[in-house]
Design a protein around this motif. Structure first.
Motif, mmCIF file in Angstrom:
data_model
loop_
_atom_site.group_PDB
_atom_site.id
_atom_site.type_symbol
_atom_site.label_atom_id
_atom_site.label_comp_id
_atom_site.label_asym_id
_atom_site.label_seq_id
_atom_site.Cartn_x
_atom_site.Cartn_y
_atom_site.Cartn_z
ATOM 1 N N LEU A 41 15.041 -13.427 6.621
ATOM 2 C CA LEU A 41 14.471 -12.443 7.542
ATOM 3 C C LEU A 41 13.337 -11.757 6.794
ATOM 4 O O LEU A 41 13.528 -11.296 5.668
ATOM 5 N N THR A 42 12.170 -11.716 7.394
ATOM 6 C CA THR A 42 11.022 -11.044 6.806
ATOM 7 C C THR A 42 10.658 -9.870 7.703
ATOM 8 O O THR A 42 10.575 -10.025 8.925
ATOM 9 N N ALA A 43 10.457 -8.702 7.111
ATOM 10 C CA ALA A 43 10.145 -7.498 7.880
ATOM 11 C C ALA A 43 8.939 -6.779 7.280
ATOM 12 O O ALA A 43 8.849 -6.618 6.066
ATOM 13 N N MET A 44 8.032 -6.354 8.142
ATOM 14 C CA MET A 44 6.869 -5.552 7.756
ATOM 15 C C MET A 44 7.191 -4.112 8.134
ATOM 16 O O MET A 44 7.540 -3.816 9.280
ATOM 17 N N LEU A 45 7.113 -3.211 7.150
ATOM 18 C CA LEU A 45 7.484 -1.813 7.346
ATOM 19 C C LEU A 45 6.291 -0.908 7.077
ATOM 20 O O LEU A 45 5.494 -1.169 6.177
ATOM 21 N N GLN A 46 6.214 0.183 7.843
ATOM 22 C CA GLN A 46 5.155 1.168 7.642
ATOM 23 C C GLN A 46 5.776 2.558 7.650
ATOM 24 O O GLN A 46 6.648 2.861 8.467
ATOM 25 N N ARG A 47 5.304 3.401 6.737
ATOM 26 C CA ARG A 47 5.796 4.781 6.704
ATOM 27 C C ARG A 47 4.953 5.609 7.662
ATOM 28 O O ARG A 47 3.729 5.658 7.559
ATOM 29 N N ARG A 48 5.634 6.258 8.594
ATOM 30 C CA ARG A 48 4.985 7.147 9.563
ATOM 31 C C ARG A 48 5.780 8.441 9.631
ATOM 32 O O ARG A 48 6.988 8.412 9.805
ATOM 33 N N GLY B 79 0.849 -1.184 0.000
ATOM 34 C CA GLY B 79 0.000 0.000 0.000
ATOM 35 C C GLY B 79 0.880 1.227 0.000
ATOM 36 O O GLY B 79 2.109 1.115 0.019
ATOM 37 N N PRO B 80 0.304 2.429 0.000
ATOM 38 C CA PRO B 80 1.124 3.636 -0.068
ATOM 39 C C PRO B 80 2.076 3.802 1.119
ATOM 40 O O PRO B 80 3.130 4.407 0.980
ATOM 41 N N ASP B 81 1.735 3.220 2.248
ATOM 42 C CA ASP B 81 2.568 3.368 3.443
ATOM 43 C C ASP B 81 2.884 2.034 4.104
ATOM 44 O O ASP B 81 3.171 1.981 5.303
ATOM 45 N N LEU B 82 2.840 0.949 3.336
ATOM 46 C CA LEU B 82 3.064 -0.380 3.905
ATOM 47 C C LEU B 82 3.837 -1.243 2.909
ATOM 48 O O LEU B 82 3.516 -1.267 1.722
ATOM 49 N N ALA B 83 4.858 -1.937 3.403
ATOM 50 C CA ALA B 83 5.668 -2.806 2.547
ATOM 51 C C ALA B 83 6.181 -3.986 3.363
ATOM 52 O O ALA B 83 6.281 -3.919 4.594
ATOM 53 N N VAL B 84 6.509 -5.048 2.663
ATOM 54 C CA VAL B 84 7.149 -6.203 3.282
ATOM 55 C C VAL B 84 8.451 -6.462 2.535
ATOM 56 O O VAL B 84 8.515 -6.324 1.317
#
Length: 86
Positions: free
Chosen positions: A51-58, A23-28
């Motif tokens: 290694l798997t990481a879930m990232l969010q733009r804040r 999504g616009p502010d979410l990535a894996v």
């Protein structure tokens, strides 16, 4: 604790990562790696994992939400490093 007592060192080599925008502010991101465990006895055992990481733009910056690391056949790796198994 017993694994850390048996290990003399861990060497990790990161492989090319793969990212997917959810999504616009979410990535894996998935980061495959190889590793070499060195027992205090000098025995070396090679393995691999991811290694798997879930990232969010804040507030304009990417933040880590969650991460998970797993090694392929982890129990077998540890048995080779630790006398008597984990």
């Amino acid at each position: 604790d017993s694994i850390w007592q048996a290990l003399g060192g861990v060497e990790t080599r990161l492989l090319p990562l793969r990212s997917r925008v959810l999504g616009p502010d979410l990535a894996v991101t998935m980061v495959p790696f190889t590793l070499t465990l060195t027992a205090k006895t000098g025995r070396q055992v090679a393995g691999q994992g991811v290694l798997t990481a879930m990232l969010q733009r804040r507030d304009g910056a990417w933040r880590l939400l969650r991460s998970h690391e797993s090694e392929l056949h982890r129990d077998q790796l540890l048995q080779q490093v630790m006398p008597g198994g984990p």
